[in-house]
Design a protein around this motif. Structure first.
Motif, PDB file in Angstrom:
ATOM      1  N   THR A 150      48.784  35.740  34.420  1.00 28.53           N
ATOM      2  CA  THR A 150      49.888  34.780  34.357  1.00 28.53           C
ATOM      3  C   THR A 150      51.116  35.334  35.067  1.00 28.53           C
ATOM      4  O   THR A 150      51.777  34.625  35.837  1.00 28.53           O
ATOM      5  CB  THR A 150      50.231  34.457  32.892  1.00 28.53           C
ATOM      6  OG1 THR A 150      49.071  33.939  32.234  1.00 28.53           O
ATOM      7  CG2 THR A 150      51.355  33.432  32.802  1.00 28.53           C
ATOM      8  N   TYR A 152      50.540  26.775  33.944  1.00 27.16           N
ATOM      9  CA  TYR A 152      49.480  27.748  33.681  1.00 27.16           C
ATOM     10  C   TYR A 152      48.107  27.159  34.017  1.00 27.16           C
ATOM     11  O   TYR A 152      47.275  27.829  34.639  1.00 27.16           O
ATOM     12  CB  TYR A 152      49.514  28.187  32.215  1.00 27.16           C
ATOM     13  CG  TYR A 152      48.323  29.040  31.831  1.00 27.16           C
ATOM     14  CD1 TYR A 152      48.315  30.403  32.072  1.00 27.16           C
ATOM     15  CD2 TYR A 152      47.195  28.470  31.243  1.00 27.16           C
ATOM     16  CE1 TYR A 152      47.225  31.189  31.750  1.00 27.16           C
ATOM     17  CE2 TYR A 152      46.097  29.238  30.909  1.00 27.16           C
ATOM     18  CZ  TYR A 152      46.108  30.593  31.167  1.00 27.16           C
ATOM     19  OH  TYR A 152      45.021  31.359  30.856  1.00 27.16           O
ATOM     20  N   TYR A 153      47.872  25.925  33.611  1.00 24.32           N
ATOM     21  CA  TYR A 153      46.557  25.310  33.816  1.00 24.32           C
ATOM     22  C   TYR A 153      46.219  25.177  35.293  1.00 24.32           C
ATOM     23  O   TYR A 153      45.062  25.318  35.695  1.00 24.32           O
ATOM     24  CB  TYR A 153      46.514  23.943  33.141  1.00 24.32           C
ATOM     25  CG  TYR A 153      45.181  23.249  33.235  1.00 24.32           C
ATOM     26  CD1 TYR A 153      44.107  23.673  32.448  1.00 24.32           C
ATOM     27  CD2 TYR A 153      44.987  22.189  34.111  1.00 24.32           C
ATOM     28  CE1 TYR A 153      42.867  23.051  32.539  1.00 24.32           C
ATOM     29  CE2 TYR A 153      43.751  21.562  34.204  1.00 24.32           C
ATOM     30  CZ  TYR A 153      42.704  22.002  33.416  1.00 24.32           C
ATOM     31  OH  TYR A 153      41.477  21.376  33.515  1.00 24.32           O
ATOM     32  N   ARG A 190      44.059  31.227  37.147  1.00 24.84           N
ATOM     33  CA  ARG A 190      43.890  30.997  35.706  1.00 24.84           C
ATOM     34  C   ARG A 190      42.521  31.521  35.260  1.00 24.84           C
ATOM     35  O   ARG A 190      41.498  31.272  35.905  1.00 24.84           O
ATOM     36  CB  ARG A 190      43.995  29.510  35.387  1.00 24.84           C
ATOM     37  CG  ARG A 190      43.785  29.161  33.920  1.00 24.84           C
ATOM     38  CD  ARG A 190      43.987  27.681  33.686  1.00 24.84           C
ATOM     39  NE  ARG A 190      42.952  26.891  34.317  1.00 24.84           N
ATOM     40  CZ  ARG A 190      41.847  26.447  33.698  1.00 24.84           C
ATOM     41  NH1 ARG A 190      41.647  26.744  32.428  1.00 24.84           N
ATOM     42  NH2 ARG A 190      40.969  25.728  34.349  1.00 24.84           N
ATOM     43  N   PRO A 250      48.896  30.338  28.120  1.00 23.49           N
ATOM     44  CA  PRO A 250      48.700  31.785  28.275  1.00 23.49           C
ATOM     45  C   PRO A 250      48.630  32.584  26.981  1.00 23.49           C
ATOM     46  O   PRO A 250      48.660  33.817  27.025  1.00 23.49           O
ATOM     47  CB  PRO A 250      49.915  32.206  29.105  1.00 23.49           C
ATOM     48  CG  PRO A 250      50.970  31.227  28.747  1.00 23.49           C
ATOM     49  CD  PRO A 250      50.267  29.927  28.509  1.00 23.49           C
TER      50      PRO A 250
END
Length: 431
Positions: free
Chosen positions: A305, A322-323, A328, A334
């Protein structure tokens, strides 16, 4: 934050009672709309929160008055709103072209509105918040019943391994077993706080102790280390308050300490599945080869991340950043609240929102603990217990990301920031 001496104006008793029953059913029922994927859960809770906000329109929120009375908080919240909007529009990942991103943005704002309408209703109506808080452990006990029913129903034609896998990915009324852990943590936290402070007859105290032991058993059987540590954190929170206020609760503390011990015994009598039980936790910790294994892969997730985030620290990657980040590893978030905020909003948005959270919690501490000479509002302390538990949990999971715990946090912060009303003084605990 949102605290005052007197309400701006009150709500009629008829509307007050009608909304109070509707809100209680909403809090009980929030868990029953969360079956399906995490994204489907977010949409379901979003629609439920919209229904709640619509109900509260019968008692309109006086935004202009609130802004006037709380200028600094309003300014910080407005800056945060502008910041997260900028993060969305100028995301380096071009998130406006991705699915689920606008939904995440709107859902985040809806959680904040849910907090405001909760606070507005409780503050202006003077409704007793204990009834709403009891909805969390009640719904958790209903989920315990659902697990038991499925075990009886499937034990005849499913192997224990198949049942273990099914419950891991599709537990009753949820999309993942660890999300059930969020629910159980919130419910257990309320009972821990109310048990130590609640004045009750022997019969009521016995029922509370049985319910407390059942929830401890359930949390321990679910096998989530973060949930267990969060519950222990709540016990420490209660212990510190008792010490600060010099309240004699030795007998209650003995009972409170006995419930997790009994719960541990009961949890080991329940079906022994791949993910269940405190003994399994001990074995997984003792046999871990490195810190990444000990954290069940979280260290690797956090490092990946940061790799995606480090070139965009000011405004982050945007909602669902994040997705959609290229490297990822796993999941939708995260598994850490600070990295979650940084990923979605960057440094500026994170600092602004953390300021609101920290000052809000401290205002509740001053309101219900530091500035109280002889009384403690036990219901407010139970709301604080939810905040403590789910915030501890957020250090290694997504309690500030996923919809159901976010709903509980919005509710708890609203209750935590409501001052005592004269009609509720009989609820307070005397030294």
């Amino acid at each position: 934050m949102l605290t005052q001496e007197e309400p701006m104006f009150t709500i009629s008793n008829k509307i007050n009672n009608w909304l109070a029953h509707a809100i209680f059913l909403l809090i009980v029922g929030i868990v029953f709309v969360t079956s399906g994927s995490s994204l489907a859960n977010a949409d379901a809770v979003f629609r439920t929160e919209l229904a709640f906000i619509t109900l509260c329109l019968f008692t309109p929120l006086p935004f202009s008055k609130i802004i006037y009375e709380h200028k600094r908080t309003a300014i910080v919240m407005a800056l945060w709103f502008l910041c997260i909007t900028f993060s969305l529009i100028h995301s380096p990942l071009n998130l406006l072209e991705k699915p689920f991103v606008l939904e995440r943005y709107v859902q985040t704002l809806t959680h904040v509105l849910t907090f405001l309408f909760f606070w507005n209703f409780i503050y202006r109506s003077g409704a007793k918040i204990e009834r709403f808080l009891f909805a969390a452990p009640l719904s958790t006990l209903l989920i315990v019943g659902a697990f038991f029913y499925e075990w009886l129903d499937f034990s005849s034609h499913l192997s224990l391994g198949s049942l273990s896998l099914k419950w891991w990915h599709e537990p009753p009324f949820n999309s993942h077993l660890r999300h059930t852990g969020y629910q159980a943590t919130a419910g257990l936290s309320v009972l821990i706080a109310l048990f130590i402070f609640k004045k009750a007859s022997r019969y009521e105290a016995a029922l509370q102790f049985i319910a407390l032991t059942m929830l401890w058993s359930f949390v321990l059987w679910l096998g989530g280390r973060a949930a267990i540590m969060s519950a222990i954190g709540v016990m420490l929170y209660i212990w510190m308050i008792v010490r600060i206020k010099s309240i004699n609760k030795n007998l209650s503390f003995c009972a409170l300490g006995a419930s997790p011990i009994l719960g541990l015994f009961v949890s080991e009598l329940l079906p022994n599945l791949d993910w269940s039980g405190a003994i399994r936790i001990y074995h997984s910790v003792s046999t871990a080869d490195n810190i990444n294994d000990l954290s069940t892969g979280r260290i690797k997730i956090w490092l990946s991340t940061w790799e995606s985030l480090k070139d965009h620290p000011i405004f982050g990657l945007g909602p669902q950043g994040y997705y959609y980040m290229p490297n990822r590893i796993f999941g939708y978030q995260p598994h850490n609240v600070f990295l979650q905020f940084l990923t979605e909003w960057g440094l500026i948005g994170s600092v602004l929102f953390l300021y609101l959270l920290v000052t809000g919690f401290w205002q509740g501490v001053k309101l219900h603990i530091v500035n109280r000479d002889t009384n403690l509002n036990q219901s407010a302390l139970a709301a604080g217990a939810i905040i403590v538990a789910l915030t501890i949990h957020s250090l290694v999971d997504g309690t500030y990301y996923h919809p159901q715990p976010s709903f509980y946090l919005a509710m708890a912060y609203a209750f935590w920031l409501c001052p005592d009303r004269p009609k509720n003084k009989h609820d307070n605990l005397q030294k």
